[in-house]
Design a protein around this motif. Structure first.
Motif, short mmCIF file in Angstrom:
data_model
loop_
_atom_site.label_atom_id
_atom_site.label_comp_id
_atom_site.label_asym_id
_atom_site.label_seq_id
_atom_site.Cartn_x
_atom_site.Cartn_y
_atom_site.Cartn_z
N SER A 58 81.69 19.76 -62.43
CA SER A 58 81.16 19.31 -63.72
C SER A 58 79.84 18.57 -63.59
O SER A 58 79.30 18.08 -64.60
CB SER A 58 82.19 18.39 -64.41
N MET A 59 79.32 18.45 -62.38
CA MET A 59 78.09 17.71 -62.18
C MET A 59 76.90 18.47 -62.75
O MET A 59 76.94 19.70 -62.88
CB MET A 59 77.89 17.40 -60.69
N PRO A 60 75.81 17.78 -63.10
CA PRO A 60 74.65 18.45 -63.70
C PRO A 60 74.06 19.51 -62.76
O PRO A 60 74.10 19.37 -61.54
CB PRO A 60 73.66 17.30 -63.91
N THR A 61 73.52 20.55 -63.34
CA THR A 61 72.87 21.61 -62.57
C THR A 61 71.55 21.97 -63.22
O THR A 61 71.32 21.70 -64.40
CB THR A 61 73.76 22.87 -62.50
N GLY A 62 70.68 22.60 -62.45
CA GLY A 62 69.44 23.13 -62.99
C GLY A 62 68.41 22.09 -63.35
O GLY A 62 68.48 21.47 -64.40
N GLY A 63 67.47 21.85 -62.45
CA GLY A 63 66.35 20.98 -62.74
C GLY A 63 66.63 19.49 -62.63
O GLY A 63 65.75 18.68 -62.93
N VAL A 64 67.84 19.11 -62.23
CA VAL A 64 68.13 17.68 -62.08
C VAL A 64 67.76 17.21 -60.68
O VAL A 64 67.82 17.97 -59.72
CB VAL A 64 69.61 17.37 -62.37
#
Length: 319
Positions: free
Chosen positions: A215-221
């Motif tokens: 569930s962790m942030p993805t894409g560009g973080v």
């Protein structure tokens, strides 16, 4: 930068180095920074036994050595942009620092003198790295899909670029050497948010395992910090993005992760660390100073700003 001129002989200059003044039309320019606290520090490290001794890298203002209590005077040990720094915790006569990218410095006499390595403009402008106090190596960001291993920071400048397929072609944004498992290093990616645990990081064939939470942030973080608690089971990861859950904790080595942003405003979290005596407590460095909690409790975590610390961007915490 800015300048003020009185159409006579007085000239006042403001820049990222502070305030400077001339009373003779610029022929002589003198520093007027005594008592002012204007430097912007990216990173710091603390001597393991000498009270009030630490080193810190400042934006465009060199790397500084402090030897006194509080915000007193310092010694600029080398110039240019100051970046990440490290002091060997069991052999503190060995210290490392960096200019921009992969341009490193080292000292073997407790910071009395410093030697620079070969020029290498690979990596990030302010390049993240971590010092292995047991293995006496430095692990750092390098090119996409690789990490850089400084083999001999105590004695020379030998480097190995290590490919790591698990990075997914990304640049490293954060590095944490495990103090519990030999040659284990955690890498957070500068985009995409992956966390990769690398075992045998000192060898020719290291193993990379993706321990990113589902569930962790993805894409560009951008993952700016990974830290351990009292064992490798306790990990914290933080992101510097707006509009995302910024702080994640695992109590099982990365098998599962929980967001603990709670009531924290939507702001970048540059650094996070567990309380040294309690994995349920945490301190974080943010865009608005230091916040802390006495109970990590998922979405119900209550963060409180530390009122004894200024409301300023804070990029790193050490103890």
């Amino acid at each position: 930068s800015s300048a003020w001129y009185d159409n006579g002989n007085k000239l006042l200059l403001g820049c990222d180095g502070g305030i400077f003044y001339s009373s003779d039309g610029g022929t002589t320019i003198r520093d007027r920074n005594v008592g002012l606290r204007l430097k912007q520090f990216y990173a710091c490290d603390i001597h393991p036994s000498t009270t009030n001794y630490f080193i810190a890298g400042a934006q465009d203002n060199g790397t500084h050595q402090f030897n006194n209590a509080g915000l007193s005077s310092s010694v600029e040990v080398f110039g240019g942009d100051g970046a990440y720094v490290a002091i060997d915790k069991d052999q503190p006569q060995y210290q490392t620092g960096a200019y921009v990218y992969s341009n490193y410095w080292r000292s073997s006499n407790t910071g009395a003198s410093w030697t620079s390595g070969p020029q290498d403009n690979t990596g990030q402008f302010i390049n993240p790295y971590a010092y292995d106090n047991a293995g006496n190596k430095v692990y750092a960001c390098y090119s996409a899909g690789t990490y850089n291993r400084w083999e001999n920071p105590q004695s020379g400048f030998t480097f190995t670029s290590v490919p790591m397929a698990a990075f997914g072609g990304q640049l490293v944004g954060s590095v944490c050497v495990s103090p519990y498992t030999a040659n284990r290093v955690y890498f957070g990616m500068a985009s995409g948010g992956k966390i990769i645990r690398v075992d045998g990081a000192d060898g020719a064939s290291p193993t990379g395992v993706d321990i990113t939470g589902g569930s962790m942030p993805t894409g560009g973080v951008y993952m700016n910090c990974i830290n351990t608690g009292s064992s490798d089971q306790y990990l914290v990861a933080s992101y510097t993005n707006y509009g995302t859950s910024s702080i994640w904790v695992t109590t099982n080595g990365g098998t599962s992760w929980t967001a603990v942003e709670g009531n924290l405003p939507d702001l970048p979290v540059y650094w996070a660390m567990f309380h040294p005596d309690d994995n349920g407590k945490m301190f974080i460095a943010t865009e608005t100073g230091i916040w802390e909690t006495d109970l990590l409790n998922g979405a119900s975590t209550v963060w409180v700003p530390n009122t004894s610390f200024p409301t300023v961007r804070t990029t790193m915490l050490k103890y």
